[in-house]
Design a protein around this motif. Sequence first.
Motif: not given
Length: 304
Positions: A188-212
């Motif tokens: 369910t979690i594509p690599y492209e979505l995580l890379e886009a979030a990192r490019i926008d400046g989101a940290g790993e904790l924010r990516i996990f709690f807000s997206i994943v």
Amino acid sequence: MTLTEQTTERPEVRSVRRLTRPDPASRGRGGQRFLLVGLVLASSYSLFPVWWLVVAATKDRTALYQSNGLWFSGWHLWENLQQVFTYQDGIFLRWTANSFLYAGVGSLGGTLIALATGYGLARFDFPGRNAIFACVVGSFLIPIALLTLPLYLLFSAIGMVDTPWAMLIPCLINPFSVYLAKVYTEATIPYELLEAARIDGAGELRIFFSIVLRMMTTGGATVFLLAFVNTWNAFFLPLTVLRGKENWTLNLGLYNWTGTRLESGIDLTGLVLTGALLSIVPMAIMMVAMRRYWRTGVTLGALK
């Protein structure tokens, strides 16, 4: 031979025998009937103990031993419920609250840890990742009963025996939940979505709690449900690490009532059966309330 005779004369036609093929629809109907019979037998096998338990919970002590076990004989369910809730100053309600505490809090924390671990194993590349995942899968081969005695010795050394922590801490670690979380993350979690979030400046904790976590709602619900049922039905671990009646679970308390007849001669069979019927009600409510999540989650895991 005249032209007319040549035109009227017809060559001899040999009869050809045609091979009839079996109708695929008839074979499909036969398979469906076989499948239907199998489902009926499996459903009957699963529902038969529940039916017997429902019938037994409506009887008094005399009818429980002298009447047909598969049919009603009077209606004493309300009296039995009153006895269950008032016996020993309502200790049954305390056991119910303990079971909800261990199963609810432990499964919720275990689900969060499993989702984070599965996400890390699925979407981060680090040395030893395959070895860690192999250890997670290999831990399935270790029965839970073999870990009970080491856990008891460990909790005894640090003074956690007969405390809620002796039940909550083991519930936080579940290798099978980690495996399911890894499978759901990969699906369910594509690599492209995580890379886009990192490019926008989101940290790993924010990516996990807000997206994943939001995208893994179905998988998380399935992991939580399986962990909740497993903890709710646990028996050997609470039997080992819990001593006082105030900290017992429902299963352990009903087991103690079963042995009361042998120790003091008091027959509590009716209370045990009524309590057992009440103990499956939360499981039924949980399965019905979360059926949309666990159906999709189990199907997703099967396809992966």
